[in-house]
Scaffold this active site. Structure first.
Site, PDB file in Angstrom:
ATOM      1  N   GLY A 188       0.811  -1.211   0.000  1.00 33.38           N
ATOM      2  CA  GLY A 188       0.000   0.000   0.000  1.00 33.38           C
ATOM      3  C   GLY A 188       0.847   1.265   0.000  1.00 33.38           C
ATOM      4  N   SER A 189       0.382   2.271   0.721  1.00 36.78           N
ATOM      5  CA  SER A 189       1.019   3.595   0.662  1.00 36.78           C
ATOM      6  C   SER A 189       2.422   3.642   1.262  1.00 36.78           C
ATOM      7  CB  SER A 189       0.131   4.624   1.366  1.00 36.78           C
ATOM      8  OG  SER A 189      -1.090   4.781   0.675  1.00 36.78           O
ATOM      9  N   THR A 190       2.842   2.595   1.985  1.00 33.26           N
ATOM     10  CA  THR A 190       4.215   2.598   2.499  1.00 33.26           C
ATOM     11  C   THR A 190       5.229   2.552   1.360  1.00 33.26           C
ATOM     12  OG1 THR A 190       4.152   0.174   2.730  1.00 33.26           O
ATOM     13  CG2 THR A 190       3.597   1.489   4.673  1.00 33.26           C
TER      14      THR A 190
END
Length: 593
Positions: free
Chosen positions: A312-314
């Protein structure tokens, strides 16, 4: 009756005058050749016996002695003590304690009185039927039970049952139980490593068994000790990189988060920025390696190492750092994210809200999927793929830890524009939690990465430069905004007295090659602390949180903050912030709630 003599000198009966040789009773009726045959037969029989005796005493001596020795001599195996496993400070994590293996000669044991058989079964924690079934064997030797405690073995010995004997062996003991089990692992009844470091370092830990010759009687009792054949050599001790204090902190905080958010499972890892040492690796659910009778596959899974998920956004900071490093953008470069919807071909990418025109730094702070996509589409797919592989994604780890997975990064030549866009914010790519934590090493270490180690290191490793030091510094500033900025998505990751930087991630869970329906989530957070001179990288993943909260900023960031707070204090890391009280604003955004 008188004896006289005849004219020829022969003795005759005086009364009848008949010679003895003429007596019909004494007359020899057999032919002479038969007596000679008997004589020769006796001679050859004695000659054969003499030859056989010479053969046995001379030619076959070694063979016969070997056969005789096999009936009363025995070779006993002398087990070597398995090496201890300790943490970086010498705290014992695994050690071997002496126990006994109880074995029996079935025919002899079955002659014992019923009350002694019952007492033996009770001491072995078995019922009488089960014990008799073991003894109902055609073999001359059977194990009744392995790894019996010494006091129990003494009680069995005092029963005085003929045919019962014991053999010395060792049992592994793990003082920290479920807290450390996914790092240390465990051994089987043969003292062979089965999981984690017990398996990875089997050759180092196991040592070399010895042997000695003894003479035993029919009941198996040793009556004479002949001597050593080979002396045993104990295994070498192993010092791990983990710190017991930090491991306990990570495990307890992870367990609390999984239970609080009714999640299926979770994982956490703490890395030392300076050395690449793994200071903690925790999974929940866990298990007690000292009692594995009810062990399940879910408890056994080392999710930090073996489970992959879409980050995801990591992943956005890695995409943005490439664009910064190649000079395509600056932290102040403006990106138009519009009204929160961006269509590529037949796919629409959305943000949690409309951000309009924002800077690259704000793309990270606000976690904009659209901003990340537009930045990615301004770069060649090959460059993105090379960046992902440089930080270890899709590559088989070489950390000396069994079960570590490579994850998946598809070849860049197969990427469509929409796939390149979604990959920039962590969809369509899979990584393990420890891979993700290591990737953030380049931000904390001025642009280089170093190998991870599960053993204590004595020399600082040499890093491999991935991005420029200036790029790493810019990214640290952006990651700090995620936690403390006005629009940051990880307010709950703040730590009183310390500056924190990191990134949240929320992704749909993939099952059987497609997104699970109904939706299941994995919330994650990867961060570093203190930002003035990063010491720790901490990554937390919560698998399938249920209820009101499922964003990374809601379920993983608080666990990060709790681990960081306690780890910094335990290691006496000086504060670098004057903020001593953390207040999360009511409008902090969905990922901070």
């Amino acid at each position: 009756m008188k004896l006289g003599s005849n004219g020829s000198g022969g003795r005759v009966a005086a009364s009848k005058g008949v010679p003895f040789s003429k007596n019909p009773v004494l007359a020899v009726r057999l032919p002479v050749w038969r007596s000679r045959v008997v004589l020769f037969c006796l001679f050859f029989a004695f000659a054969g016996l003499g030859a056989r005796a010479m053969w046995l005493q001379g030619v076959s001596t070694q063979f016969l002695q070997k056969q005789g020795a096999a009936r009363y001599e025995r070779t006993l195996e002398l087990p070597a003590t398995r090496g201890k496993i300790t943490d970086r400070n010498g705290q014992v994590l695994a050690s071997s304690v002496p126990v006994k293996a109880i074995w029996a000669i079935p025919d002899d044991v079955l002659q014992a009185p019923p009350e002694k058989i019952t007492a033996l079964a009770n001491l072995l924690d078995m019922n009488v039927t089960e014990l008799r079934k073991k003894l109902d064997s055609d073999r001359s030797f059977v194990y009744l039970k392995r790894q019996v405690e010494m006091d129990v073995a003494d009680k069995i010995n005092k029963l005085g049952i003929d045919g019962i004997d014991e053999r010395k062996e060792y049992k592994r003991f793990y003082p920290q139980g479920e807290v450390m089990t996914h790092v240390v692992g465990f051994t089987n009844v043969e003292d062979i490593g089965q999981e984690s470091m017990e398996l990875a370092q089997q050759k180092t830990l196991v040592g070399t068994t010895g042997s000695r010759r003894v003479i035993k009687d029919r009941l198996g009792h040793i009556v004479e000790d002949i001597g050593f054949i080979h002396e045993p050599h104990d295994g070498k001790d192993l010092t791990l990189s983990v710190d017991s204090k930090i491991q306990y902190i990570a495990f307890t905080q992870l367990k609390e988060a999984v239970e609080k958010y009714n999640a299926k499972a979770g994982g956490a890892v703490v890395l030392d920025v300076h050395t690449g040492e793994v200071l903690a690796l925790a999974n929940y659910p866990s298990y007690d390696p000292n009692d594995r009778r009810k062990l399940t596959g879910q408890q056994l899974r080392n999710r930090v190492m073996t489970d992959t998920f879409e980050p995801g956004s990591t992943l956005k900071p890695i995409t943005v750092s490439l664009a910064l490093d190649t000079g395509r953008v600056k932290p102040t470069t403006l990106i138009d994210t519009g009204a929160g919807r961006y269509t590529i071909a037949d796919r629409t990418i959305t943000d949690t809200s409309a951000h309009g025109v924002i800077s690259v730094a704000q793309v990270i702070e606000m976690s904009s999927n659209i901003g990340s996509s537009k930045i990615a589409l301004g770069m060649p797919a090959q460059e993105m793929w090379e960046m992902f592989t440089k930080v270890g994604f899709g590559q088989q780890p070489k950390w000396g830890f069994p079960g570590a997975v490579a994850g998946r990064v598809r070849p860049y030549k197969s990427w469509r524009p929409v796939e390149q866009a979604t990959m920039s914010y962590g969809n369509g790519i899979s990584v393990s939690l420890i891979q993700l934590a290591r990737a953030y090493m380049m931000f904390a270490r001025d642009g280089d990465t170093i190998p991870l180690s599960f053993q204590k290191v004595s020399e600082l490793p040499v890093g491999q430069q991935v991005i420029k030091p200036k790029t790493a510094a810019d990214m640290r500033a952006m990651l700090e905004l995620v936690v403390s900025g006005p629009h940051g998505s990880a307010k709950r990751a703040q730590v009183a007295g310390y500056r924190v930087g990191g990134k949240t991630g929320t992704a749909y869970k993939v099952e059987n090659g497609r997104y699970a329906m109904p939706r299941k989530y994995i919330g994650s957070f990867v961060g570093m602390v203190p930002m003035s001179a990063p010491r720790f990288i901490i990554a937390v993943m919560i698998d399938e949180p249920t209820g009101l909260y499922h964003y990374g900023g809601q379920v993983a960031a608080p666990a990060f903050a709790a681990i960081a707070t306690n780890a910094l204090r335990a290691m006496n890391v000086p504060p670098d912030s004057s903020v001593t009280e953390i207040v999360v604003p009511a409008n902090a955004g969905p990922e901070a709630m």
